[in-house]
Design an enzyme around this catalytic site. Structure first.
Site, PDB file in Angstrom:
ATOM      1  N   THR A 176       0.828  -1.207   0.000  1.00 13.50           N
ATOM      2  CA  THR A 176       0.000   0.000   0.000  1.00 13.50           C
ATOM      3  C   THR A 176       0.861   1.255   0.000  1.00 13.50           C
ATOM      4  O   THR A 176       0.601   2.214  -0.741  1.00 13.50           O
ATOM      5  CB  THR A 176      -0.934  -0.008   1.218  1.00 13.50           C
ATOM      6  OG1 THR A 176      -1.737  -1.174   1.182  1.00 13.50           O
ATOM      7  CG2 THR A 176      -1.815   1.227   1.216  1.00 13.50           C
ATOM      8  N   SER A 231      -3.194  -2.827   6.847  1.00 14.67           N
ATOM      9  CA  SER A 231      -3.310  -3.867   5.831  1.00 14.67           C
ATOM     10  C   SER A 231      -4.500  -3.591   4.918  1.00 14.67           C
ATOM     11  O   SER A 231      -5.617  -3.313   5.384  1.00 14.67           O
ATOM     12  CB  SER A 231      -3.481  -5.234   6.501  1.00 14.67           C
ATOM     13  OG  SER A 231      -3.686  -6.243   5.544  1.00 14.67           O
ATOM     14  N   SER A 232      -4.253  -3.654   3.599  1.00 13.61           N
ATOM     15  CA  SER A 232      -5.342  -3.475   2.628  1.00 13.61           C
ATOM     16  C   SER A 232      -6.149  -4.768   2.579  1.00 13.61           C
ATOM     17  O   SER A 232      -5.601  -5.844   2.294  1.00 13.61           O
ATOM     18  CB  SER A 232      -4.778  -3.161   1.242  1.00 13.61           C
ATOM     19  OG  SER A 232      -4.075  -1.953   1.256  1.00 13.61           O
TER      20      SER A 232
END
Length: 1611
Positions: A176, A231-232
């Site tokens: 990201t 976290s994506s």
């Protein structure tokens, strides 16, 4: 690689459980007779590693079973893995670990960029770094994701093809952040080739919106997990869209597989999506109260993981950032709170309590249920009903049954997941609509896509999400392998070399098994559509379908489980639990709840659901689609499959760039490296597969030039030449005997794996042989030199011994001869002494006898002389006495005779005095004098009578004015009375008459005041007459006392005549009649008796023809300047003196208020009632001044040459007014003649131009402005100054480049001079002067104008400085790197870092040298110095330029590894020293400080770097450099062939300092913007001597008005 390669000392790799791979050195090599091979290795820990095999097995495996060879230390830490001699798995891991330990997180692997997450702040993403990579080709600078972004951008321009950057890696690897920085690079990087609008500074609105999408997507799609704090939880493909001019015009986002289950469930130590925590922490109190948002622990959806906050993250601040980002993309605050209200409703849905044992029950008073229904706008009862009930529709009826509590919770969570997923889809669609509208879509020419996709996942328990993620990675890996293979084969074809097909592992069967017609996803959808479908049923179908021999490689059934299956992915075998697959794939919501939500009173919720439903079936949001949304329910798996296929089509149609992100350790420790974990990720991300494909062919490739440059010494010089391909062939033929080990292409040479190490060994051996030869000859030379030195010493020693012996013999001879001489001289001395004593005795006896005889003779002589003297005196006395007696008798006789004669003469004179004729002569003389005095007295009486008559006439005039006024008053009163009695008069006429009456009344009052003033004037005249009579009486008394004094009358006549002339001149100027004044116009000439005392220029009887000619020329000059009458100075006046009659010339005062008044002042002064008093006042002043002047004063003060214009022009003030009224003419002369056509004096090396010549424009403009202000021309001066400032600014900015130095410096100095002039004039002009000139009403306007002009001049000064500095910086910017970094002027240390071999044959030099740079500095400094710019401004200019030199040079040196050598450092230090000497010679000590960073960087490159103590010395010497900068320079330091490489331990020690000080650490210095002129401090105002600055340069042409004004102004 063969067995022969393994010799003693060879380093290899062996597997290790802890480190993955560990290095060891070969100690023994045993080859048995039976073909058995035993190799013994010892690692750094003294642990043995034994390899045993046979020659047959080694040959059969093609040497692949041998231990992997380790690369030489020189190649450890290389920037590109393909440069390694031995490209194998342990070498890749070791290289990445080495670079990571050196704080280098990026490494190239062919077309792939490997990025290791540091888990710490690094200074690699600043704007300076972005600009450093902008426009640079890949490989010029060290590996960086900005290099990949720039490469994609350049490929898009060059090939006119869309690009894609694939960022992949597991959770926590930094995907990201990498994608975010890539988007930031495209938005903020400056492209010099791009057609940009120069008027715009910074990012465009579209670019700001693109960057604003990152906080939004992170807030709604990211969450904290055990592996990553951000976290994506979805995949994202962002298209950055460009137009034909390569400008960013829009963007579009596509998302994949949002993790919906995270909304309702979070594992331990994890959080929900960030937006919920931001809302609870950052919502205002009123909204919190309305939505019942108290704390995070209040909600079940937020407290499951047990983690409420993230260390270092402020949720409230992040909420503000999210709100600003939503506003940036066009979502209003009103709509934002609609979104936040829905989010709050979702949190309350999670708090709905479901109870009951068999049937689910929800309390009607549940506060969360009430709040959720109220916010969502749905019916409370219906919502509660369908949460605990379900309805089955049959053909004949509808059956409603109760749900169990666990089923009811599933339905509750399904509602929340459905609403949040729909909201997420709506948000993405809104972003796309804002960034990529229809208007933007029509302009799209190309795009660069950034894919931020989840990496391969393998957990203890894997479910539907992991299956979809790994399926996507299978597709991406297949595309990656095909792309790498394609590039590999394309290069072979392009270079036209012989090659064989390279086999690589193709995962197409695995993909076909997942997405085929009867694949895993197809069976899952089939089972999901069955009403009785179950997870176990689907799992059994999988066992039946894929449990055959065909799929055993890709599919397996676990040994101890019937509800799980294993798929062999490319990276790892993953076992999936079937539980929950169907439910997650269906992702359905009961029809009753879906209809309830669609019929909500919340219009925003309806829009969100409609948008999501339309997008779910692949439609768009057109009106037709809105009306006919089909309620199909595709499964989540089919949706993901379709979007993935679409993504792959997009990627395949573009040119792809890869970034593989690695997570170095599981604990997220800064700079921690877990080798086995990284090794697993390298396998999973396909890097090792890429290396395997490369190794199967020719992994090492060198261009002809690089190969020749590196290995030219392997052949004799007879093969050297400019044909690089021919040289390469000669080198290869001489070194490599096996033709299969390399191939020569069109531009490159391709080598098999390990051949570069072989070439390096040959090169090292050759250089070692050369070094041995050099050492041999050097030692021979040293021995020869030592022998020569010893032989020379022996010869010198012998010479010295012989010299000592000879000196001893000579000393003995000298001693013998000295003894003989000593004896000789001693004997002679004794004899001489004896002789002298005898002679002295004889002489003493003779002297005594002769003395006695002499004394006797002397006594006799003295007695004789005394007697003679006595006789002489006596005889003289007797003679004198007789003489005196005789003289006395003679004198007595003469006196008696003379007395008798005088008595007789006296008697005769007395008789004559008594006669009458003598008395008559005296009488005649006295009568003449009385007559003259009587005439003078009569003249004075006549003057008194004339004065009386004048007073009487004035009295009559006053009486007549009074009578006339009374008659007029009576007539006016009668008229007014008649008019008042007449009733037919209109009102307007009445008002006019009333105004006339008021006017007459005021005139009457004024007349009374004038009458009173006249009466006072009469009294003054009466007093003056009395004083005149007293003076006449005094004159009469003087006549009686001094009958001979007739000069006073003449003096009075002269004074009267002078006053008459003065009044006549002033009357002509004002147009008034002076017939009533008590003076006449008769001109009296001074008598001839006084002409001797007058100055020659003004005497009426001594003016010759030459003097008359001079005055005639003066008159003609004055007439050309003014049409008014001119006159000469008044003649001198003779006045009586206390000690007699003396002549003096009166000095006439030429005061501006008396001699040259303006029209208003003249009308005030010369009114009839005040004329007489003014005349007498002037007379008194003239008399006082005349008394203080002597004839010598006249000779000193009266000019004898041509009179000035001030003495000739009668009315300078009137002429000045006339000139100032000609506004257009003055502006024409100032703007064109003085500014546009200015002739700037050229700066000289030796002599400076005069200040009045340089600053003439500012002096003339300041003089003109001051006169306009003094005479009330405020508006005109404002227009003039505005035009002047515009013209000066235009003159300064119209010239660019090198030609702008002189004009900008010239006008910068003149503008400051003009500002100082105006400030000084402001202090001189007073309010009283304005009032005296009748301009009192303009004072406030004048003050406002002056303050405005001063401010505008300061702004103009800054603008000129700003424009000038921009121009100078643009000139300097292109010189800095060639002159400072690349220029080599120090002989003996010249290096050629690129093309050294060819540079020996062909010389090359940089574009600019230090001489060019110093020439520019000299031009700038000389221009400012010659034009008298303040030293403070000179310091500001030169400091800013030198700061730019230091920053640009330092940043460039920091980023260019091939320049980080000690020789280059010496060259750069020499260049800096030249600048420092230049600064010292011009008194600019501050300038040298700006180069300190660059100077310390050169010192660092020259210092020793062998031990930890050396590092301490480096930090002490280079105290200005940060740890990151020190680390960067040490890492980039390129050693020569004879130098020892920098120890990895030293680099690691430096890296530890960087990690310890990362918060206050910076890598690059802040770049100096070319558009930023820097700070400008206005210097102090100058002191201007206006009198001395009246100078007209000779180049002034056609400026008659300004010249006349300068001559007329009297300061």
């Amino acid at each position: 690689m063969s067995l022969d390669t393994f010799v003693k000392g060879t380093k290899c790799w062996f597997t290790d459980d802890k480190e993955g791979w560990i290095g060891a050195s070969l100690t023994t090599k045993d080859l048995a007779a039976d073909g058995k091979v035993t190799l013994t290795f010892v690692d750094d820990d003294e642990k043995e590693h034994v390899f045993s095999s046979t020659l047959a097995k080694i040959k059969e495996s093609n040497d692949t079973i041998l231990p992997p060879l380790r690369n030489p230390p020189l190649l450890e830490g290389t920037e590109d893995l393909t440069n390694l001699s031995y490209l194998n798995e342990p070498a890749v891991l070791s290289n990445i670990r080495t670079r990571y330990s050196h704080c280098n997180i990026y490494t190239y692997s062919g077309i792939v960029l490997i990025a290791a997450n540091p888990f710490a702040r690094v200074n690699l993403y600043s704007q300076d770094i972005i600009q450093a990579y902008s426009g640079r080709r890949r490989g010029e600078l060290e590996p960086h994701l900005f290099a990949i972004a720039e490469d994609a951008y350049r490929c898009m321009i060059r090939d006119e093809k869309n690009q894609t950057i694939v960022v992949s890696g597991e959770s926590g690897a930094g995907k990201t952040v990498s994608a975010k920085f890539i988007m930031r690079y495209f938005a903020t990087a400056d492209d010099s080739d791009r057609d940009q609008d120069l008027s715009k500074v910074g990012m465009s609105e579209t670019e700001e919106q693109i960057l604003a999408t990152n906080p939004i997507m992170e807030a709604f799609g990211n969450a904290k997990t055990t592996r990553n704090d951000n976290s994506s939880r979805f995949g994202k493909f962002t298209e950055i869209q460009f137009d034909k001019n390569r400008n960013i015009i829009g963007a579009r986002i596509r998302t994949y597989l949002l993790e919906r289950s995270r909304l309702v469930y979070q594992p331990e130590h994890e959080r929900n999506y960030h937006i919920f925590y931001q809302l609870v922490a950052g919502a205002p109190p009123s909204e919190k109260k309305e939505l019942d948002l108290q704390s995070i622990t209040q909600f079940n959806y937020l407290k499951q993981g047990g983690v409420q906050t993230i260390i270092g993250v402020d949720d409230a601040a992040e909420f503000e950032i999210t709100q600003r980002s939503l506003s940036t993309i066009g979502i209003s605050v009103h709509v934002q709170w609609y979104i936040f209200r829905i989010l709050a409703a979702l949190l309350h849905i999670g708090n709905i309590q479901v109870t009951g044992r068999n049937d689910a029950i929800i309390n009607d008073e549940d506060p969360s249920l009430i709040t959720a229904a109220r916010v969502l706008g749905i019916s409370l009862s219906e919502f509660k009903k369908w949460l605990v009930k379900k309805q089955i529709v049959t053909r004949s009826e509808k059956i409603v049954s109760s749900l169990k509590p666990d089923q009811s919770l599933i339905v509750r969570d399904s509602v929340a997941k459905y609403i949040y997923s729909s909201l997420f889809d709506w948000l993405v669609n809104n972003i796309n609509s804002s960034l990529s509208s229809d208007a933007v879509a029509s302009q799209i020419h190309s795009f660069i896509g950034v894919l931020d996709i989840y990496g391969f996942e393998h957990f203890k328990k894997n479910s539907f999400e992991q299956f979809c993620i790994n399926y996507a990675n299978e597709k991406l890996q297949q595309e990656f392998n095909q792309h790498v293979f394609k590039l590999e084969q394309e290069e072979y074809v392009r270079e036209k070399i012989d090659w064989k097909f390279i086999e690589f592992s193709d995962n197409q069967p695995c993909i076909e098994m997942i997405e085929g017609k009867l694949g895993v996803l197809t069976l899952l959808d089939e089972e999901s559509r069955l009403p009785s479908g179950s997870d176990q049923g689907w799992c059994n179908k999988l066992f039946t379908q894929f449990g055959t021999e065909k799929y055993k490689t890709w599919f397996a059934k676990p040994r101890f489980s019937n509800s799980a299956f294993t798929i062999s992915h490319y990276a790892h075998d993953v076992t999936y639990e079937c539980e929950g697959f169907l439910e997650k794939n269906r992702d359905t919501l009961p029809e009753e709840l879906l209809n309830l939500l669609k019929n909500s009173d919340n219009e925003f919720l309806q829009e969100v659901l409609l948008t999501s439903a339309t997008l779910g079936v692949g439609g768009s949001l057109s009106e037709d689609k809105r009306r006919s949304v089909i309620n199909r329910k595709p499964t989540l798996g089919s949706i993901f499959k379709g979007s993935l296929i679409q993504l792959m089509d997009t990627i395949n149609s573009t040119n792809v760039h890869y970034i593989r992100c690695l997570k170095p350790n599981e604990a997220k420790q800064p700079w921690g490296f877990d080798a086995p974990m990284v090794l697993g990720q390298l396998r999973a991300c396909g890097v090792l597969e890429t290396i395997r494909i490369s190794c199967a062919g020719y992994p090492s490739r060198w261009s002809f030039e690089e190969f020749v440059e590196r290995y030219y010494m392997l052949v004799n010089s007879e093969h050297w030449g400019f044909d690089t391909q021919k040289m390469c062939s000669a080198i290869l033929e001489a070194t490599i005997k096996e033709a299969d080990k390399y191939q020569i292409g069109l531009t490159k040479i391709f080598f098999r794996a390990g051949m570069l190490a072989y070439m390096e060994n040959l090169r090292a051996e050759k250089l070692s042989a050369y070094a041995t030869m050099i050492q041999k000859n050097m030692r021979r030379f040293i021995c020869q030199k030592r022998y020569s030195t010893i032989r020379s010493a022996v010869v010198k020693l012998q010479c010295f011994a012989r010299k000592v012996h000879a000196q001893k013999e000579a000393r003995i001879l000298r001693e013998e001869r000295s003894a003989t001489l000593l004896q000789t001289f001693m004997r002679g001395y004794v004899q001489r002494k004896k002789f002298i004593q005898t002679r002295n005795h004889i002489l003493q006896i003779q002297c005594a006898i002769r003395a006695k005889v002499a004394r006797t003779a002397f006594q006799t002589l003295r007695e004789t002389n005394g007697a003679t003297r006595i006789q002489q005196i006596w005889r003289g006395m007797q003679a004198r006495r007789a003489y005196k007696k005789e003289v006395k008798a003679i004198v007595l006789v003469q006196s008696c005779i003379r007395r008798n004669k005088a008595k007789k003469e006296l008697a005769v004179l007395k008789a004559e005095a008594r006669s009458a004729s003598h008395f008559k002569e005296i009488s005649y003389r006295l009568e003449g004098k009385v007559v003259e005095l009587t005439r003078a007295l009569d003249l004075a009486l006549q003057r008194n009578k004339h004065s009386d008559l004048q007073v009487a006439s004035l009295g009559n005039q006053v009486q007549q004015w009074r009578e006339r006024y009374e008659s007029l008053q009576q007539s006016k009163s009668k008229e007014i009375a008649l008019a008042a009695e007449n009733p037919t008069v209109p009102k307007a006429e009445y008002e006019s008459l009333k105004a006339a009456n008021t006017k007459l009344q005021s005139q009457y009052e004024e007349s009374i005041e004038k009458t009173q003033a006249l009466e006072q004037e009469i009294l003054k005249l009466t007093d003056s007459l009395a004083k005149t009579k007293e003076e006449v009486s005094k004159l009469a008394a003087q006549v009686k006392i001094k009958p001979d004094d007739s000069e006073s009358v003449v003096a009075l006549k002269r004074e009267n005549q002078y006053l008459k002339d003065q009044l006549a001149q002033l009357s002509k100027a004002t147009g008034r009649d002076t017939s009533s004044f008590p003076v006449t116009s008769k001109v009296m000439s001074p008598p001839n008796s006084n002409t001797a005392t007058m100055p020659p220029a003004y005497s009426s009887h001594s003016v010759n023809s030459h003097t008359v000619d001079k005055y005639e020329s003066a008159y003609s000059f004055a007439k050309e300047m003014h049409p008014h009458k001119v006159t000469a100075l008044p003649p001198p006046v003779s006045i009586p003196h206390a000690n007699g009659v003396r002549t003096a010339a009166a000095k006439i005062s030429r005061n501006r208020s008396n001699s040259t008044p303006d029209i208003a002042a003249l009308e005030t002064i010369f009114k009839p009632q005040k004329t007489t008093n003014s005349v007498f006042d002037n007379l008194d002043n003239h008399s006082r001044s005349a008394k203080t002047m002597s004839s010598d004063d006249w000779s000193r003060h009266v000019p004898r040459g041509r009179p000035s214009i001030h003495s000739l022009v009668e009315q300078p003030e009137v002429e000045i007014m006339r000139i100032l009224k000609d506004e257009e003419g003055l502006q024409e002369e100032v703007l064109n003649g003085l500014i546009k056509n200015v002739k700037i004096p050229s700066p000289s090396h030796s002599t400076l131009p005069q200040p009045n010549e340089v600053l003439a424009p500012s002096h003339l403009i300041g003089l003109l402005t001051t006169q306009m202000w003094k005479h009330g021309f405020v508006k005109e001066s404002e227009r003039l100054m505005i035009n002047v400032m515009q013209a000066i600014q235009l003159q300064s900015i119209s010239i660019s480049g090198d030609e702008s130095i002189i004009p900008c410096a010239y006008w910068l100095s003149n503008v400051h001079e003009l500002l100082s002039f105006i400030c000084q004039s402001e202090q001189e002009i007073t309010r009283e002067e304005y009032i005296a000139r009748g301009n009192a009403g303009l004072w406030n306007e004048y003050e406002l104008l002056v303050s405005t002009i001063k401010y505008e001049l300061e702004c103009l000064e800054y603008n000129i400085f700003h424009v000038w500095m921009k121009s100078l910086k643009k000139q300097l910017h292109k010189m800095i790197i060639p002159a400072i970094i690349e220029s080599q002027a120090l002989p003996g240390f010249i290096t050629n870092d690129s093309g050294r071999f060819f540079n020996k044959l062909i010389g090359s030099s940089p574009t600019f040298s230090m001489d060019d740079l110093l020439l520019l500095f000299n031009k700038v400094w000389r221009a400012m110095n010659c034009y008298y710019v303040e030293h403070t401004v000179i310091e500001q200019v030169m400091t800013e330029l030198l700061k730019m030199v230091g920053v640009a040079g330092f940043n460039d040196l920091l980023m260019r590894r091939n320049f980080c050598t000690w020789k280059r450092a010496m060259q750069i230090q020499y260049n800096i020293t030249r600048i420092e000497e230049w600064c010292k010679g011009r008194d600019l000590p501050e300038g040298t400080l700006q180069l300190e960073h660059l100077m310390q960087a050169t010192k660092l490159l020259q210092l020793k770097k062998a031990s930890l103590s050396d590092i301490e010395i480096i930090y002490d010497v280079c105290w200005m450099l940060t740890p990151s900068q020190v680390q960067k320079l040490v890492q980039n330091y390129m050693i020569a062939d004879y130098e020892v490489p920098v120890s990895p331990d030293l680099i690691k020690a430096i890296a530890m300092r960087v990690a310890a000080q990362e918060k206050n650490d910076t890598l690059m210095l802040d770049a100096i913007s070319l558009d930023d002129a820097g700070s400008f401090e206005t210097p102090e105002l100058r002191e201007i001597d206006v009198e001395s600055e009246r100078y007209l340069p000779p180049w002034l042409v056609d400026l008659s008005r300004l010249k006349s004004l300068m001559h007329l102004v009297v300061v």
